[in-house]
Design an enzyme around this catalytic site. Structure first.
Site, PDB file in Angstrom:
ATOM      1  N   VAL A  45       0.839  -1.212   0.000  1.00  0.00           N
ATOM      2  CA  VAL A  45       0.000   0.000   0.000  1.00  0.00           C
ATOM      3  C   VAL A  45       0.868   1.254   0.000  1.00  0.00           C
ATOM      4  O   VAL A  45       0.586   2.219  -0.717  1.00  0.00           O
ATOM      5  CB  VAL A  45      -0.974   0.008   1.203  1.00  0.00           C
ATOM      6  CG1 VAL A  45      -1.819   1.282   1.211  1.00  0.00           C
ATOM      7  CG2 VAL A  45      -1.878  -1.221   1.151  1.00  0.00           C
TER       8      VAL A  45
ATOM      9  N   VAL B 244     -11.211   0.348   5.442  1.00  0.00           N
ATOM     10  CA  VAL B 244     -12.476  -0.374   5.249  1.00  0.00           C
ATOM     11  C   VAL B 244     -12.796  -0.487   3.756  1.00  0.00           C
ATOM     12  O   VAL B 244     -13.088   0.506   3.100  1.00  0.00           O
ATOM     13  CB  VAL B 244     -13.635   0.334   5.981  1.00  0.00           C
ATOM     14  CG1 VAL B 244     -14.932  -0.456   5.822  1.00  0.00           C
ATOM     15  CG2 VAL B 244     -13.309   0.518   7.458  1.00  0.00           C
TER      16      VAL B 244
ATOM     17  N   ILE C 198     -13.408   1.558  -1.926  1.00  0.00           N
ATOM     18  CA  ILE C 198     -14.813   1.991  -1.794  1.00  0.00           C
ATOM     19  C   ILE C 198     -14.918   3.084  -0.721  1.00  0.00           C
ATOM     20  O   ILE C 198     -14.525   2.864   0.421  1.00  0.00           O
ATOM     21  CB  ILE C 198     -15.723   0.803  -1.400  1.00  0.00           C
ATOM     22  CG1 ILE C 198     -15.679  -0.284  -2.482  1.00  0.00           C
ATOM     23  CG2 ILE C 198     -17.155   1.274  -1.178  1.00  0.00           C
ATOM     24  CD1 ILE C 198     -16.406  -1.566  -2.106  1.00  0.00           C
TER      25      ILE C 198
ATOM     26  N   GLY D  70      -0.795 -12.996  -3.129  1.00  0.00           N
ATOM     27  CA  GLY D  70      -0.659 -11.937  -2.133  1.00  0.00           C
ATOM     28  C   GLY D  70      -1.980 -11.442  -1.584  1.00  0.00           C
ATOM     29  O   GLY D  70      -2.036 -10.459  -0.844  1.00  0.00           O
TER      30      GLY D  70
ATOM     31  N   GLU E  75      -2.736 -13.872   3.685  1.00  0.00           N
ATOM     32  CA  GLU E  75      -1.498 -13.964   4.455  1.00  0.00           C
ATOM     33  C   GLU E  75      -1.064 -15.429   4.601  1.00  0.00           C
ATOM     34  O   GLU E  75      -1.840 -16.352   4.372  1.00  0.00           O
ATOM     35  CB  GLU E  75      -1.710 -13.372   5.858  1.00  0.00           C
ATOM     36  CG  GLU E  75      -2.154 -11.927   5.873  1.00  0.00           C
ATOM     37  CD  GLU E  75      -1.083 -10.955   5.428  1.00  0.00           C
ATOM     38  OE1 GLU E  75       0.109 -11.283   5.554  1.00  0.00           O
ATOM     39  OE2 GLU E  75      -1.447  -9.869   4.942  1.00  0.00           O
TER      40      GLU E  75
ATOM     41  N   ASP F 109     -10.973 -10.043   9.951  1.00  0.00           N
ATOM     42  CA  ASP F 109     -10.708  -8.826   9.173  1.00  0.00           C
ATOM     43  C   ASP F 109     -12.025  -8.118   8.843  1.00  0.00           C
ATOM     44  O   ASP F 109     -12.163  -6.901   9.023  1.00  0.00           O
ATOM     45  CB  ASP F 109      -9.949  -9.203   7.895  1.00  0.00           C
ATOM     46  CG  ASP F 109      -9.708  -8.012   6.984  1.00  0.00           C
ATOM     47  OD1 ASP F 109      -8.753  -7.258   7.234  1.00  0.00           O
ATOM     48  OD2 ASP F 109     -10.481  -7.833   6.020  1.00  0.00           O
TER      49      ASP F 109
ATOM     50  N   LYS G  55     -13.583  -4.265  10.187  1.00  0.00           N
ATOM     51  CA  LYS G  55     -14.133  -3.264   9.264  1.00  0.00           C
ATOM     52  C   LYS G  55     -15.593  -2.961   9.598  1.00  0.00           C
ATOM     53  O   LYS G  55     -16.037  -1.816   9.514  1.00  0.00           O
ATOM     54  CB  LYS G  55     -13.998  -3.776   7.826  1.00  0.00           C
ATOM     55  CG  LYS G  55     -12.545  -3.911   7.368  1.00  0.00           C
ATOM     56  CD  LYS G  55     -12.428  -4.678   6.067  1.00  0.00           C
ATOM     57  CE  LYS G  55     -10.969  -4.790   5.641  1.00  0.00           C
ATOM     58  NZ  LYS G  55     -10.783  -5.660   4.454  1.00  0.00           N
TER      59      LYS G  55
END
Length: 411
Positions: free
Chosen positions: A15, A123, A127, A178, A181, A192, A196
């Site tokens: 990122v 999140v 989007i 990728g 994990e 996860d 969020k």
């Protein structure tokens, strides 16, 4: 007039690199002054003097007025973000677990020190759901928010449903690309998505809930028989987090696999894509779709937050500040599909009503109504017996959209 942002960037992974690539192509009043990284020996594409392993070089640098935090260490991220906010620096973060765990405290710090923390990238990737909940739906009564919030688990489900891959093979492909994990538990176990959901619910309902209070069950025990059953019914299985207002006093949150039919938006959300369905009292049903993972999609959400800080943008947390009478509850009845081997498990779950029961060799399932609290009480046994549970409103003819307009009895 926009102000110049001098950025200290923590983390230069997928990122961070994606964000840098986007900033480089834009003529914005933004400069990344310094990068803090963990591994000084890793080969980098930028000059070595831009990097440091000492966080103080960023946090104590008066030239840096904005911190961007993109690291994987939850507690280290909280220390960086809270210190930066307290020292007068605005912050952009994509750490969903850290934000979900510490949201109450982070809201308080922002109010006390007059600084701003933005986290659109935490999140659903690209989007813009948090900004929409903050701005567009700020005065709207929301019946529910649900969707596909995790691209890794959705990729695995798409591979299984569309291409017929078994769970282990699909997971391996997701890891190789990728998307997942090495330890995929957070993705496939629904953790996860839960983090969020907790963040989104705070903006949608003003209810800040600790993640460990929210039930999550994932897709680790999904079997070929479950996918085959879905195909025969012309349904798909998706991992769906749900925040649902039950009445004017109670809101429920949970994460469960869900059978979806071809009239639902989520039916066509495949692979690493995310989708968010908002059911509102006045705006009715609205749908957001986009890539939920990857350097450039998430980087674009982070950049959107950075750009907003040039104009001193802050989340107002209007619904949280209103202190409505809404409370979080797990006292909600759901219709579920349970595929099982352990007969005693069915008894322990104490179904209020069983609509269908099926036995055929090694494949056994029940579909019935159950209180979420019974699933929570038996979660370990469900997991140990490798049973599979899915939210099954579509199997009783009650959809998410219609349920939102009914009482809390079914949903």
């Amino acid at each position: 007039m926009s102000k110049k942002l001098n950025i200290g960037l923590f983390g230069f992974g997928v990122v961070g690199q994606g964000l840098y690539d986007i900033i480089k192509t834009k003529k914005l009043n933004i400069e990344i002054v310094k990068f803090a990284i963990k591994d000084p020996n890793k080969k980098r594409s930028l000059p070595a003097e831009l990097f440091t392993t000492d966080k103080e070089e960023l946090l104590n640098n008066p030239e840096i007025n904005t911190i961007v935090e993109l690291i994987n260490d939850t507690e280290a991220a909280f220390e960086i973000v809270s210190r930066a906010l307290k020292s007068g620096k605005n912050v952009v973060s994509a750490s969903k677990k850290m934000i979900a765990l510490h949201l109450d405290e982070l809201i308080e710090i922002q109010q006390q020190y007059g600084t701003s923390l933005l986290y659109e990238g935490a999140v659903c990737g690209s989007i813009p759901i948090i900004r929409n909940l903050e701005e567009y739906y700020d005065n709207e009564l929301l019946h529910s928010i649900s969707g596909i919030f995790n691209g890794s688990s959705n990729y695995i489900l798409s591979k299984g449903f569309i291409e017929g891959l078994d769970y282990d093979s699909a997971l391996k492909q997701a890891q190789d690309l990728g998307f997942a994990e090495t330890d995929p538990t957070s993705d496939v176990g629904g953790y996860d998505a839960k983090y969020k959901l907790v963040i989104a619910a705070a903006h949608a309902y003003g209810v800040v809930v600790q993640p460990d209070e929210v039930f999550n069950m994932g897709i680790q025990t999904l079997a070929a028989a479950d996918l085959q059953y879905a195909r025969e019914k012309n349904l798909k299985i998706k991992l769906v987090p749900v925040a649902k207002e039950l009445d004017d006093r109670n809101v429920a949150l949970f994460v469960l696999p869900k059978f979806v039919n071809d009239t639902e938006f989520l039916y066509n959300v495949e692979y690493e894509y995310n989708g968010v369905t908002v059911q509102a009292a006045f705006a009715d049903q609205q749908f957001f779709f986009g890539k939920g993972a990857g350097g450039h999609p998430t980087g674009s959400a982070v950049l959107s937050d950075i750009a907003a800080l040039r104009y001193n943008y802050q989340y107002e947390y209007k619904k949280a500040k209103e202190k409505t009478d809404l409370n979080f509850t797990n006292n909600i009845e759901l219709t579920v599909y349970l595929r099982y081997d352990d007969e005693e498990l069915v008894d322990r779950l104490n179904f209020e009503h069983i609509n269908e029961r099926y036995y055929s060799g090694s494949y056994k399932f029940v579909i019935g109504k159950i209180n979420l609290q019974n699933l929570i009480a038996n979660q370990q046994r469900i997991s140990e017996s490798k049973a599979f549970v899915a939210f099954a409103d579509q199997l009783t003819g009650v959809s998410l959209a219609s349920a939102a307009k009914q009482s809390a009895e079914v949903f």
